[in-house]
Scaffold this active site. Structure first.
Site, PDB file in Angstrom:
ATOM      1  N   ARG A  53      18.966  23.353  60.388  1.00 18.44           N
ATOM      2  CA  ARG A  53      18.735  24.202  59.636  1.00 18.44           C
ATOM      3  C   ARG A  53      18.672  23.497  58.015  1.00 18.44           C
ATOM      4  O   ARG A  53      17.365  24.406  58.184  1.00 18.44           O
ATOM      5  CB  ARG A  53      19.774  25.001  59.171  1.00 18.44           C
ATOM      6  CG  ARG A  53      20.820  26.205  60.821  1.00 18.44           C
ATOM      7  CD  ARG A  53      20.024  25.769  61.924  1.00 18.44           C
ATOM      8  NE  ARG A  53      20.818  26.892  62.659  1.00 18.44           N
ATOM      9  CZ  ARG A  53      19.770  26.926  64.337  1.00 18.44           C
ATOM     10  NH1 ARG A  53      19.126  25.988  64.544  1.00 18.44           N
ATOM     11  NH2 ARG A  53      20.872  27.439  64.921  1.00 18.44           N
ATOM     12  N   ASP A  86      25.688  28.970  59.984  1.00  8.72           N
ATOM     13  CA  ASP A  86      23.800  29.110  60.021  1.00  8.72           C
ATOM     14  C   ASP A  86      23.198  29.470  59.481  1.00  8.72           C
ATOM     15  O   ASP A  86      22.931  28.982  57.843  1.00  8.72           O
ATOM     16  CB  ASP A  86      22.874  29.599  61.175  1.00  8.72           C
ATOM     17  CG  ASP A  86      23.207  28.303  62.463  1.00  8.72           C
ATOM     18  OD1 ASP A  86      24.163  26.769  62.400  1.00  8.72           O
ATOM     19  OD2 ASP A  86      23.078  28.893  63.491  1.00  8.72           O
TER      20      ASP A  86
HETATM   21  N1  ARG Z   1      28.620  25.927  66.278  1.00  7.78           N
HETATM   22  C1  ARG Z   1      27.432  24.604  66.406  1.00  7.78           C
HETATM   23  C2  ARG Z   1      27.288  24.740  64.890  1.00  7.78           C
HETATM   24  O1  ARG Z   1      28.476  25.247  64.181  1.00  7.78           O
HETATM   25  C3  ARG Z   1      26.407  25.506  67.143  1.00  7.78           C
HETATM   26  C4  ARG Z   1      26.111  27.001  66.573  1.00  7.78           C
HETATM   27  C5  ARG Z   1      24.431  26.772  66.832  1.00  7.78           C
HETATM   28  N2  ARG Z   1      24.589  28.300  67.673  1.00  7.78           N
HETATM   29  C6  ARG Z   1      24.180  28.918  69.167  1.00  7.78           C
HETATM   30  N3  ARG Z   1      24.069  29.709  69.717  1.00  7.78           N
HETATM   31  N4  ARG Z   1      25.127  27.460  69.688  1.00  7.78           N
HETATM   32  O2  ARG Z   1      27.038  24.014  64.837  1.00  7.78           O
END
Ligand code: ARG
Length: 400
Positions: A93, A122
């Site tokens: 990100r 995110d």
């Molecule tokens: N929970 C993890 C984080 O916040 C991964 C999130 C990413 N999205 C997904 N679709 N798994 O870093």
């Protein structure tokens, strides 16, 4: 002049609908797609973005930058969120945010946009990263405010506007993949008691179906950077990580199943696959402990991994503290030169050998054979002084 926006675009349904939705609201949409090692063919992305209404579509291979500037410092900090998660999604990100800001500057856009929901981490990572780099940019998050409730409504909207939608049977999972790992959530994984179904996993085989013979990998480090694998030099770090993902994945290495604390207060069940990162963490931790004195090693491990993981997870990548920690881990990393031999076997990743020109292991001191040079009489006085606080406690309080 039309309002311009740079959108982080994956090419999936959500972000394709966002392109059209923003265009309908009067924005000129420029899409940006980064290859961070998600293992997808990106050559059709520009066509798709334009079919959805974008005026321009940028696709860029940033795998090496991602590996060098985001994965490597995180490895050197041995950062694991809540002691388990190597932060794969968290790391892409800030990189994407940086690119959005740069392109916005070049293209004269006052806005950037992302496709994250209002209940995840995110959104925070994108927005805080963008503002840290350019506080004057406005960030749009259509998914947080648009009218679509169900996926079907989005599909219907997409069809009505001629947005190409793949009519594949939808997987129940939400998957985010890059070089450093895969995160999988939703569907049957939402029951934290249920074992993850086999089809949830993307890059690792089930340990019970992994080869019956173990495989050894030898990782070479030069001043804190992984530089070779089984004797073969890698000048590009992302290639080495990709190779390790492949080898580790074959042996079912690096599967992680956890319920984690999201920033917004929710606990969520998440599955990760990070074979390459897991192997590198094991190897780096081992070498670091071999080459650092006890004082440095213990303080480092108490403070750095946890602090760094929180910064990365919580969207604070572009903070002065993270920069300062990078200086610290880079400096200590200068000692981390040598090789680690690792055994992969049915899901396990075990260090079985280590070696470094900077090793502080002294066999003559450690040995119990006749080669021993340690002065055993020193042990008597050392133990007396070391134990003095508890001896005093025992004398004063112990009689009660
Ligand atoms: N929970 C993890 C984080 O916040 C991964 C999130 C990413 N999205 C997904 N679709 N798994 O870093």
């Amino acid at each position: 002049m039309a309002k311009r926006v740079v959108l982080a675009y994956s090419g999936g349904l959500d972000t394709s609908v966002i392109v059209r939705w923003l265009a309908d609201k009067g924005y000129e949409v420029i899409t940006y797609t980064a290859d961070v090692g998600q293992g997808e063919e990106l050559s059709e992305i520009p066509e798709k973005a334009k079919a959805s209404g974008a005026v321009e579509a940028i696709v860029e291979d940033v795998r090496e930058e991602f590996a060098r500037d985001y994965c490597l410092p995180t490895l050197r900090a041995l950062a694991l969120y809540e002691g388990k998660y190597p932060l794969s999604a968290s790391l892409s990100r800030p990189l994407i945010s940086k690119k959005l800001v740069e392109i916005a500057g070049k293209e004269g856009a006052d806005y950037v946009a992302h496709g994250s929901t209002g209940k995840g981490n995110d959104q925070v990572r994108f927005e805080v990263s963008v503002w840290a780099l350019n506080p004057d940019i406005e960030v749009l998050a259509p998914v947080r405010e648009w009218e679509f409730r169900a996926r079907e409504e989005q599909v219907e909207y997409a069809k009505r506007h001629g947005i190409p939608v793949k009519v594949t049977k939808e997987k129940p999972y939400s998957i985010d993949r890059n070089l450093w790992g895969v995160s999988i959530e939703c569907g049957p994984l939402e029951d934290p008691w249920a074992e993850p179904p086999d089809d949830a996993f993307q890059i690792t085989v089930a340990p019970e179906r992994a080869p019956d013979e173990p495989e050894y990998v030898e990782i070479g480090f030069g001043k804190g950077v992984p530089v070779s694998l089984n004797g073969e030099k890698f000048s590009e770090l992302h290639r080495l990580i990709e190779k390790l993902n492949e080898i580790g994945g074959k042996h079912g290495a690096g599967r992680i199943d956890m319920v984690e604390n999201r920033l917004v207060g929710i606990k969520s069940r998440e599955i990760y696959e990070a074979p390459g990162a897991t192997i590198l963490y094991e190897a780096y931790r081992e070498l670091l402990s071999l080459v650092t004195d006890r004082f440095t090693h213990h303080r480092f491990m108490e403070f750095v991994p946890h602090t760094y993981a929180k910064l990365a997870y919580e969207g604070l990548w572009f903070s002065p503290l993270r920069n300062a920690l990078d200086a610290l881990t880079e400096k200590i990393g200068e000692l981390v030169t040598g090789e680690v031999r690792i055994k992969l076997y049915k899901g396990s990743v075990t260090v079985v050998g280590r070696n470094s020109p900077n090793s502080l292991y002294v066999e003559d001191l450690a040995t119990y054979s006749e080669k021993d040079v340690f002065d055993h009489t020193a042990g008597k006085h050392f133990t007396e002084v070391w134990g003095l606080p508890l001896k005093i406690y025992g004398r004063i309080r112990g009689r009660e």
